[in-house]
Structures are given as C-alpha cells and as structure tokens.
Write a protein that holds these residues in place. Structure first.
Motif, PDB file in Angstrom:
ATOM      1  N   LEU A   1       0.909  -1.811   0.164  1.00 51.02           N
ATOM      2  CA  LEU A   1      -0.243  -0.201   0.126  1.00 51.02           C
ATOM      3  C   LEU A   1       0.941   0.935  -0.141  1.00 51.02           C
ATOM      4  O   LEU A   1       0.236   2.085  -0.609  1.00 51.02           O
ATOM      5  CB  LEU A   1      -0.708   0.021   1.351  1.00 51.02           C
ATOM      6  N   ALA A   2       1.819   0.919   0.886  1.00 53.54           N
ATOM      7  CA  ALA A   2       2.518   2.867   0.557  1.00 53.54           C
ATOM      8  C   ALA A   2       4.432   1.829   1.287  1.00 53.54           C
ATOM      9  O   ALA A   2       5.060   2.209   2.124  1.00 53.54           O
ATOM     10  CB  ALA A   2       2.368   3.613   2.163  1.00 53.54           C
ATOM     11  N   GLN A   3       5.051   1.313  -0.162  1.00 48.02           N
ATOM     12  CA  GLN A   3       6.081   1.328   0.557  1.00 48.02           C
ATOM     13  C   GLN A   3       6.990   2.070  -0.199  1.00 48.02           C
ATOM     14  O   GLN A   3       8.070   1.841   0.841  1.00 48.02           O
ATOM     15  CB  GLN A   3       5.911  -0.096  -0.663  1.00 48.02           C
ATOM     16  N   ASP A   4       6.851   3.322  -0.341  1.00 48.60           N
ATOM     17  CA  ASP A   4       7.248   4.758  -0.875  1.00 48.60           C
ATOM     18  C   ASP A   4       7.725   5.469   0.607  1.00 48.60           C
ATOM     19  O   ASP A   4       7.999   6.101   1.171  1.00 48.60           O
ATOM     20  CB  ASP A   4       7.032   4.826  -2.411  1.00 48.60           C
ATOM     21  N   LEU A   5       7.007   4.935   1.730  1.00 45.24           N
ATOM     22  CA  LEU A   5       7.154   5.655   3.439  1.00 45.24           C
ATOM     23  C   LEU A   5       7.921   4.851   4.396  1.00 45.24           C
ATOM     24  O   LEU A   5       8.048   3.882   4.850  1.00 45.24           O
ATOM     25  CB  LEU A   5       5.311   5.716   3.488  1.00 45.24           C
ATOM     26  N   PRO A   6       8.513   5.697   5.760  1.00 47.35           N
ATOM     27  CA  PRO A   6       9.164   5.189   5.954  1.00 47.35           C
ATOM     28  C   PRO A   6       8.230   4.180   7.580  1.00 47.35           C
ATOM     29  O   PRO A   6       6.618   4.371   7.571  1.00 47.35           O
ATOM     30  CB  PRO A   6       9.524   6.317   7.436  1.00 47.35           C
ATOM     31  N   ALA A   7       9.243   3.433   8.428  1.00 49.56           N
ATOM     32  CA  ALA A   7       7.682   2.403   8.755  1.00 49.56           C
ATOM     33  C   ALA A   7       7.049   3.228   9.440  1.00 49.56           C
ATOM     34  O   ALA A   7       6.130   1.919  10.204  1.00 49.56           O
ATOM     35  CB  ALA A   7       9.529   1.448   9.174  1.00 49.56           C
ATOM     36  N   GLU A   8       7.279   3.997  10.326  1.00 49.85           N
ATOM     37  CA  GLU A   8       7.097   4.533  11.705  1.00 49.85           C
ATOM     38  C   GLU A   8       5.476   4.711  11.354  1.00 49.85           C
ATOM     39  O   GLU A   8       4.987   4.690  11.951  1.00 49.85           O
ATOM     40  CB  GLU A   8       7.348   5.399  12.987  1.00 49.85           C
ATOM     41  N   GLU A   9       5.845   5.670   9.776  1.00 51.09           N
ATOM     42  CA  GLU A   9       4.487   5.166   8.909  1.00 51.09           C
ATOM     43  C   GLU A   9       2.829   4.678   8.603  1.00 51.09           C
ATOM     44  O   GLU A   9       2.034   4.369   8.752  1.00 51.09           O
ATOM     45  CB  GLU A   9       4.270   6.461   7.956  1.00 51.09           C
ATOM     46  N   THR A  10       4.196   3.310   7.826  1.00 49.74           N
ATOM     47  CA  THR A  10       2.703   2.387   7.720  1.00 49.74           C
ATOM     48  C   THR A  10       2.359   1.431   8.838  1.00 49.74           C
ATOM     49  O   THR A  10       1.416   0.974   8.867  1.00 49.74           O
ATOM     50  CB  THR A  10       3.894   1.133   7.128  1.00 49.74           C
ATOM     51  N   GLN A  11       3.337   1.475  10.120  1.00 50.24           N
ATOM     52  CA  GLN A  11       2.998   1.096  11.463  1.00 50.24           C
ATOM     53  C   GLN A  11       1.311   1.325  11.822  1.00 50.24           C
ATOM     54  O   GLN A  11       0.667   0.940  11.771  1.00 50.24           O
ATOM     55  CB  GLN A  11       3.812   1.221  12.255  1.00 50.24           C
ATOM     56  N   LEU A  12       1.770   3.302  12.009  1.00 50.16           N
ATOM     57  CA  LEU A  12      -0.020   4.023  12.411  1.00 50.16           C
ATOM     58  C   LEU A  12      -0.753   4.092  11.286  1.00 50.16           C
ATOM     59  O   LEU A  12      -1.578   3.347  11.617  1.00 50.16           O
ATOM     60  CB  LEU A  12       0.945   5.717  11.963  1.00 50.16           C
ATOM     61  N   MET A  13      -0.168   3.682  10.063  1.00 46.04           N
ATOM     62  CA  MET A  13      -1.754   3.202   8.828  1.00 46.04           C
ATOM     63  C   MET A  13      -1.844   1.854   9.522  1.00 46.04           C
ATOM     64  O   MET A  13      -3.280   1.537   8.836  1.00 46.04           O
ATOM     65  CB  MET A  13      -0.912   3.306   8.100  1.00 46.04           C
ATOM     66  N   THR A  14      -1.793   1.329   9.484  1.00 46.10           N
ATOM     67  CA  THR A  14      -1.801  -0.245   9.920  1.00 46.10           C
ATOM     68  C   THR A  14      -2.812  -0.430  11.147  1.00 46.10           C
ATOM     69  O   THR A  14      -3.711  -0.231  11.154  1.00 46.10           O
ATOM     70  CB  THR A  14      -0.559  -1.417   9.697  1.00 46.10           C
ATOM     71  N   VAL A  15      -2.365   0.261  12.398  1.00 49.68           N
ATOM     72  CA  VAL A  15      -2.837   0.470  13.009  1.00 49.68           C
ATOM     73  C   VAL A  15      -4.296   1.107  12.655  1.00 49.68           C
ATOM     74  O   VAL A  15      -5.838   0.875  13.172  1.00 49.68           O
ATOM     75  CB  VAL A  15      -2.440   0.917  14.582  1.00 49.68           C
ATOM     76  N   THR A  16      -4.074   2.513  12.027  1.00 53.71           N
ATOM     77  CA  THR A  16      -5.687   3.095  12.150  1.00 53.71           C
ATOM     78  C   THR A  16      -7.228   2.827  10.699  1.00 53.71           C
ATOM     79  O   THR A  16      -7.527   3.777  10.526  1.00 53.71           O
ATOM     80  CB  THR A  16      -5.505   4.748  12.205  1.00 53.71           C
ATOM     81  N   GLN A  17      -6.235   1.766   9.989  1.00 48.50           N
ATOM     82  CA  GLN A  17      -7.138   1.769   8.764  1.00 48.50           C
ATOM     83  C   GLN A  17      -8.746   1.100   8.989  1.00 48.50           C
ATOM     84  O   GLN A  17      -8.866   0.956  10.134  1.00 48.50           O
ATOM     85  CB  GLN A  17      -6.592   0.777   8.185  1.00 48.50           C
ATOM     86  N   GLY A  18      -9.308   1.683   7.871  1.00 55.73           N
ATOM     87  CA  GLY A  18     -10.556   1.433   8.669  1.00 55.73           C
ATOM     88  C   GLY A  18     -11.005   0.108   7.420  1.00 55.73           C
ATOM     89  O   GLY A  18     -10.540  -0.543   6.319  1.00 55.73           O
ATOM     90  N   PRO A  19     -11.302  -0.924   8.415  1.00 52.84           N
ATOM     91  CA  PRO A  19     -12.046  -1.817   7.722  1.00 52.84           C
ATOM     92  C   PRO A  19     -13.135  -1.451   6.895  1.00 52.84           C
ATOM     93  O   PRO A  19     -13.762  -1.061   7.032  1.00 52.84           O
ATOM     94  CB  PRO A  19     -12.938  -3.050   8.387  1.00 52.84           C
ATOM     95  N   VAL A  20     -12.765  -2.693   5.175  1.00 47.87           N
ATOM     96  CA  VAL A  20     -13.943  -1.728   4.124  1.00 47.87           C
ATOM     97  C   VAL A  20     -14.848  -3.127   3.573  1.00 47.87           C
ATOM     98  O   VAL A  20     -14.110  -4.375   3.621  1.00 47.87           O
ATOM     99  CB  VAL A  20     -13.145  -1.784   3.094  1.00 47.87           C
ATOM    100  N   ARG A  21     -15.905  -3.119   4.151  1.00 48.10           N
ATOM    101  CA  ARG A  21     -17.390  -4.499   3.266  1.00 48.10           C
ATOM    102  C   ARG A  21     -16.717  -4.702   2.124  1.00 48.10           C
ATOM    103  O   ARG A  21     -16.521  -3.694   1.081  1.00 48.10           O
ATOM    104  CB  ARG A  21     -18.023  -3.818   3.387  1.00 48.10           C
ATOM    105  N   GLY A  22     -16.316  -6.122   1.667  1.00 47.32           N
ATOM    106  CA  GLY A  22     -15.322  -6.189   0.879  1.00 47.32           C
ATOM    107  C   GLY A  22     -16.819  -6.559  -0.526  1.00 47.32           C
ATOM    108  O   GLY A  22     -16.279  -6.297  -1.896  1.00 47.32           O
TER     109      GLY A  22
END
Length: 259
Positions: free
Chosen positions: A164-185
């Motif tokens: 999703l965000a391979q061009d961002l630093p690890a601390e940002e992607t960790q935060l994004m993982t925690v705050t992501q909104g679950p989406v109905r498939g």
C-alpha cells in the motif's frame, strides 16, 4: 420591559454585530475560492490527507476531509453528500483509490465543479471495481488482504508497508496499519448509477509504482474520462509520499474553476 428582557435584547444585538463584523465582505476573494472536499479510500481514514491539507490551507483554501464508513457504496456516497451539502460555494471533489468510485457518483452534486482522482478507480455508469479490474492481473497487495467473519477486509502490516505504501518509512506504515478502516468486501461489487466525470472536468494522478491498482488500469481509466493526467513515480498513497505534487494537481483544478 423587565431587566432580564433588556439584557436578552442587548445580548442579541451584540451577537448580531459580532456576526456581521466577522463575516467576509461580499465579493471577497475568500468567498470565491472553491472548497476542496477530500474522500479517502479503503484501508484508510480521513487522516490519509494529513500532509496535503496544510498545503491547501496555506493557499487560503477551505478543506474538508470526509470520514467514509466503508460499509457500502451508498453509505460512503451519503457521507460525502452530507459534506457537500454543508458547503456554500463551489467544490473540487478529490478521491483516492476506492474514494474514486465514491466521487464518481457523489460528484453529481450541484456544488461540485471538478473532480480529482488520485490513484483511484473511475468507473463508468453501471460498473464496479470488480468490473474495472477483471482484465488486469491482481496487484501484489491483494495477497495481503485479511477478511473477518463478516466479510470486512483489512491489510496486514506487510500489506501496508510493502504494497500500500512501500515508499513511506516504517513508523508511518505502522501507524497506517493501526488506523486503517475495515472495508466491506462486497463494496467492490457495487455499481455506480451514474458518472460525474461525463459532465465535469477531471484530473488524474497515475502512480507508476502502485501495488494496489495496476498502473496500466489507472492509465486506461484516465484516458477514458479525458482527464488532465499527471504521472508520479509513487506507490499507492502519493498524497502521503509526495504531498506537494498531489497538492499541485488539486490547486490546478481549483484554479481552473476560479477563472
């Protein structure tokens, strides 16, 4: 008149004066500037625009970031329309990823004068995300989607950090993982009833290193909607990895409707 009534009248008068003094004068430049309404995608929330918002505000623009429930296309369109209904002037409507589907339908709102797609789906009338994607190989990020028992989807930490965000630093992607909104498939199978890009000018940012929406599909959609195209060497979240470039495109769209 009683003492209480006199005080109430005085308070009302003072309040009216304050409102009048704080109001922008008719015909001011601030009144004429469009408002930018931002619509996030799946596996995200409104903070996905956190780096773009201050850049737009620095140019004197009003900005609204919609919080999509991600529970259905109709629910997300309704949330976006509520945000549009609150505006009093012209609007540039911006969508990222799944948010492109939302703005395609919500963009029919009378206040919306142009659309900006940021590495986003741009369906035609009667199309869904599944329809758009069927002729392209699945992006690598799809292998890292996890479904719960109710059919809501999330990305694993590896999915966020490497796809999703391979061009961002690890601390940002960790935060994004925690705050992501679950989406109905099932959202990705829902079809839009109309397409605002048919009648409104559009801009499209293609992310060349995208691992969530095939870049070739992005280029095809941009061509289909006759968009002004900007191509970035970015992953799926250019609004976070290259916010200044994304802001430039949005500013171009606002300038176009301010002519």
């Amino acid at each position: 008149m009683s003492s209480f009534a006199k005080k109430a009248v005085l308070a009302a008068a003072l309040g009216s004066s304050a409102l009048a003094s704080n109001a922008a004068p008719a015909g001011s430049s601030d009144q004429q500037k469009p408002t930018v309404v931002l619509v996030h995608g799946a596996f995200a929330d409104g903070s996905a625009w956190s780096k773009v918002i201050p850049l737009l505000q620095a140019q004197g623009l009003q900005v609204v970031s919609v919080q999509n429930p991600l529970t259905s296309l109709a629910d997300d369109v309704t949330a976006t329309r509520r945000a549009l209904d609150r505006q009093t002037g012209l609007v540039v409507l911006v969508g990222h990823s799944w948010g492109g589907v939302v703005i395609t339908e919500a963009g029919l709102h009378e206040r919306v004068k142009s659309l900006v797609y940021v590495a986003a789906f741009a369906p035609s009338e009667g199309q869904s995300v599944a329809d758009l994607s069927k002729d392209y190989p699945p992006p690598s990020g799809f292998a890292h989607i996890v479904a719960d028992k109710e059919g809501f989807l999330m990305l694993s930490l590896e999915g966020v950090s490497q796809h999703l965000a391979q061009d961002l630093p690890a601390e940002e992607t960790q935060l994004m993982t925690v705050t992501q909104g679950p989406v109905r498939g099932k959202n990705f199978e829902e079809k839009v009833s109309d397409a605002a890009w048919k009648t409104k000018p559009s801009w499209y940012i293609v992310s060349e290193e995208d691992r969530m929406i095939q870049p070739e599909l992005q280029k095809a959609m941009a061509q289909k909607i006759s968009a002004h195209v900007v191509t970035l060497a970015a992953g799926h979240t250019p609004q976070l990895s290259q916010p200044a470039e994304v802001a430039k495109v949005i500013l171009a769209a606002t300038a176009d409707i301010s002519k």
